[in-house]
Enzyme design. Structure first.
Site, PDB file in Angstrom:
ATOM      1  N   ARG A  70     -31.419  43.597 -68.360  1.00 47.03           N
ATOM      2  CA  ARG A  70     -32.639  43.711 -67.694  1.00 47.03           C
ATOM      3  C   ARG A  70     -32.585  43.265 -66.181  1.00 47.03           C
ATOM      4  O   ARG A  70     -33.128  43.778 -65.334  1.00 47.03           O
ATOM      5  CB  ARG A  70     -33.334  42.645 -68.295  1.00 47.03           C
ATOM      6  N   GLY A  84     -47.740  37.292 -70.778  1.00 50.84           N
ATOM      7  CA  GLY A  84     -46.727  36.325 -71.245  1.00 50.84           C
ATOM      8  C   GLY A  84     -47.161  35.198 -71.630  1.00 50.84           C
ATOM      9  O   GLY A  84     -47.270  34.532 -72.552  1.00 50.84           O
ATOM     10  N   CYS A 139     -40.715  33.619 -63.678  1.00 48.60           N
ATOM     11  CA  CYS A 139     -40.081  34.373 -62.938  1.00 48.60           C
ATOM     12  C   CYS A 139     -39.357  33.590 -61.430  1.00 48.60           C
ATOM     13  O   CYS A 139     -40.145  32.942 -61.102  1.00 48.60           O
ATOM     14  CB  CYS A 139     -40.478  35.640 -62.210  1.00 48.60           C
ATOM     15  N   GLY A 197     -48.041  37.373 -63.743  1.00 49.21           N
ATOM     16  CA  GLY A 197     -48.894  36.751 -62.936  1.00 49.21           C
ATOM     17  C   GLY A 197     -50.229  36.253 -63.400  1.00 49.21           C
ATOM     18  O   GLY A 197     -51.074  35.464 -62.732  1.00 49.21           O
TER      19      GLY A 197
HETATM   20  P1  XMP Z   1     -46.521  35.993 -67.152  1.00 52.41           P
HETATM   21  O1  XMP Z   1     -47.010  35.653 -65.813  1.00 52.41           O
HETATM   22  O2  XMP Z   1     -47.580  36.546 -68.040  1.00 52.41           O
HETATM   23  O3  XMP Z   1     -45.417  37.147 -66.918  1.00 52.41           O
HETATM   24  O4  XMP Z   1     -45.663  35.031 -67.816  1.00 52.41           O
HETATM   25  C1  XMP Z   1     -44.740  37.975 -67.919  1.00 52.41           C
HETATM   26  C2  XMP Z   1     -43.753  39.048 -67.489  1.00 52.41           C
HETATM   27  O5  XMP Z   1     -42.774  38.084 -66.452  1.00 52.41           O
HETATM   28  C3  XMP Z   1     -41.629  39.238 -66.622  1.00 52.41           C
HETATM   29  N1  XMP Z   1     -40.384  38.175 -66.734  1.00 52.41           N
HETATM   30  C4  XMP Z   1     -39.565  38.067 -65.876  1.00 52.41           C
HETATM   31  N2  XMP Z   1     -39.512  38.160 -64.481  1.00 52.41           N
HETATM   32  N3  XMP Z   1     -37.496  36.788 -64.520  1.00 52.41           N
HETATM   33  C5  XMP Z   1     -38.557  37.713 -63.843  1.00 52.41           C
HETATM   34  O6  XMP Z   1     -38.407  37.936 -62.729  1.00 52.41           O
HETATM   35  C6  XMP Z   1     -37.562  36.718 -65.789  1.00 52.41           C
HETATM   36  O7  XMP Z   1     -36.789  35.996 -66.191  1.00 52.41           O
HETATM   37  C7  XMP Z   1     -38.589  37.090 -66.738  1.00 52.41           C
HETATM   38  N4  XMP Z   1     -38.835  37.207 -67.756  1.00 52.41           N
HETATM   39  C8  XMP Z   1     -40.164  37.951 -68.107  1.00 52.41           C
HETATM   40  C9  XMP Z   1     -42.037  40.424 -67.673  1.00 52.41           C
HETATM   41  O8  XMP Z   1     -42.303  41.509 -66.759  1.00 52.41           O
HETATM   42  C10 XMP Z   1     -42.978  39.621 -68.458  1.00 52.41           C
HETATM   43  O9  XMP Z   1     -43.899  40.749 -69.093  1.00 52.41           O
END
Ligand code: XMP
Length: 482
Positions: free
Chosen positions: A403, A363, A307, A342
């Site tokens: 989104r 993720g 993010c 996170g």
């Molecule tokens: P992790 O830390 O597991 O987080 O990689 C996955 C979550 O990140 C969110 N997500 C995003 N948030 N920009 C953002 O600000 C993005 O491009 C993006 N893509 C995913 C989402 O909630 C996911 O489950």
């Protein structure tokens, strides 16, 4: 519990705290890590992110088999996403209630194409009335010559001495029949001989091999799917028709009129279909979504590893404080909270539960497994897989651009995520063993026999930068890091 840790205006994230080891009478192998979200029981409290480099049907199937839940991304047309749901729902079954069948007029070629497309090894042949007249399996066509493929299936199917069982036959009784006749598929028929279901050896074997699987009442794997605010009704209609178990309103900012309206729209048309609303990070955000009808709320803004929301917009909330604050109101309103984003180590999962979460969404940690979309890349001697934010420029060229609403409004995408890669992580089953092992170990240190214990009885302590440095391997040259 832990109110003093979160007191004041400073917000905390995973690396700001540690779980204080406490008196323990529990063995990690014996702790109970099951949870429940939106009426779905999970033996493993982990959910996959609805991202196009994380969750398509192969990962959703693999995760549900080990006890978690996959959330299919929405960077696809409505039809393609519904097809993904269908694939998960057809991956295994107690009894297949609507078996794929063919009419007697179908050609062998049609049957082979159908069996390959759905990855099935046999297909019942039924008249227009639904009456079963035969079954065609791989065994019937194994030695067919190419010139036979334009002949009708009736020339090859098994129709004499067809073994069937009545509707309502239990799985245990079906096993006896399958064994007695040494067959692999048992069609269930009603009094008129109409096909009403199918029980297969493959499904029974999968059930025995995956005792923790997340199953619906028909013995099918459970799956969730993401949905946005732009085409809510059309997408929800198609997803629920395909058998989705839960919808996830997937937006970067869920404390908005658009998301509240989307929750209302779904709940009005399909009151029994569970809806997870998000993402929010405040008490007011949770209240708004629950008021609109959300069954579960997902928490996290800008915490994801890919993010850039916080950098681009200056907005967000460190994740431990976000979870803690949202859980406080979630409990009052009787709504579970999913911590999203996170999490980069199993210790973070433990901390999210101590802050009160009911499940954790991953993720980054899942993007590197075999079952995630995308090919392996070899870079400087190491294996990697692509992982990108759904707000990255590449992903927003797809269908998830709503989104991140603001850039859209002026006709231009403002990316809020990066395109990246993560280390290849092998098979999902092995990785889950590590993550679940870490969670169990954390519960052992905390003395928590269940997630509820972890949530209510474990103590957190704030740490300094020096404490964090001490937490990681330090003052050594690491030779192996697995
Ligand atoms: P992790 O830390 O597991 O987080 O990689 C996955 C979550 O990140 C969110 N997500 C995003 N948030 N920009 C953002 O600000 C993005 O491009 C993006 N893509 C995913 C989402 O909630 C996911 O489950």
């Amino acid at each position: 519990m832990n109110e003093e840790v979160f007191a004041g205006s400073e917000a905390l994230t995973f690396d700001d705290v540690l779980v204080v080891p406490g008196w323990s009478e529990v063995l990690p192998a014996e702790v109970d890590i099951s949870t429940s979200i939106a009426g779905i029981e999970l033996k493993v409290p982990l959910v996959s992110a609805a991202m196009d480099t994380v969750t398509e049907s192969p990962l959703a199937v693999a995760l549900a088999r080990v006890g978690g839940l996959g959330i299919l991304h929405r960077n696809l047309t409505v039809d393609k996403q519904a097809e993904q749901v269908d694939r998960v729902k057809r991956a295994q079954s107690g009894m297949i209630s609507a078996p794929i069948s063919l009419p007697p007029s179908a050609l062998l070629d049609d049957a082979e194409t159908l069996m390959a497309r759905h990855r099935i090894s046999g297909v019942p042949i039924c008249e227009a009335s639904g009456r079963l007249v035969g079954i065609l399996t791989n065994r019937d066509i194994r030695f067919c010559r190419p010139d036979q493929f334009d002949r009708p299936v009736t020339d090859f199917m098994t129709s004499e001495n067809l073994v069937t069982a009545p509707v309502g036959t239990s799985l245990e009784d079906a096993v006896d029949v399958l064994h007695k006749y040494r067959i692999e598929k048992l069609p269930l028929v009603d009094g008129d001989g109409v096909l009403r279901g199918l029980i297969t050896v493959k499904d029974i074997t999968k059930r025995i091999e995956n005792p923790n699987a997340t199953l619906d009442p028909d013995g099918r794997l459970r799956v969730g799917a993401a949905i946005g605010v732009a085409d809510t009704e059309e997408r929800a209609e198609a997803l629920q028709a395909a058998g989705v178990d839960v919808l996830v309103i997937d937006t970067a900012h869920g404390h908005t009129q658009g998301v509240v309206d989307a929750v209302r729209t779904i709940k009005k048309s399909w009151p029994d279909l569970p809806v997870i609303g998000g993402n929010v990070v405040t008490r007011a955000g949770v209240e708004a979504l629950v008021e609109a009808g959300a069954d579960v709320v997902k928490v996290g803004v800008g915490s994801g590893s890919i993010c850039t929301t916080r950098i681009v917009s200056g907005a967000g909330m460190p994740q431990m404080t976000a979870i803690h604050d949202c859980v406080a109101v979630g409990r009052e309103l009787g709504v579970p909270i999913i911590a999203d984003g996170g999490v980069v180590a199993s210790g973070d999962i433990v901390k999210a539960f101590v802050a009160g979460a009911d499940a954790v969404m991953l993720g980054n940690l899942l993007a590197g497994v075999d079952e995630a979309p995308g090919d392996l890349e070899l870079v400087e001697g190491a294996m990697w897989k692509t992982y990108r934010g759904m707000g990255s420029a590449g992903a927003m060229r797809g269908r998830a651009s709503d989104r991140y609403g603001t850039g859209q409004a002026v006709g231009k995408h403002v990316p809020e995520g990066v395109e990246a890669r993560v280390r290849y992580a092998g098979a999902l089953g092995d990785l889950m063993g590590q993550l679940v092992g870490g969670l169990r170990s954390g519960m052992g240190y905390a003395g928590a026999a269940s997630l509820d214990d972890l949530r209510h009885r474990s103590r957190l302590v704030r740490i300094t930068g020096a404490g964090l440095r001490e937490s990681h391997p330090h003052d050594v040259a690491v030779l192996r890091d697995e």
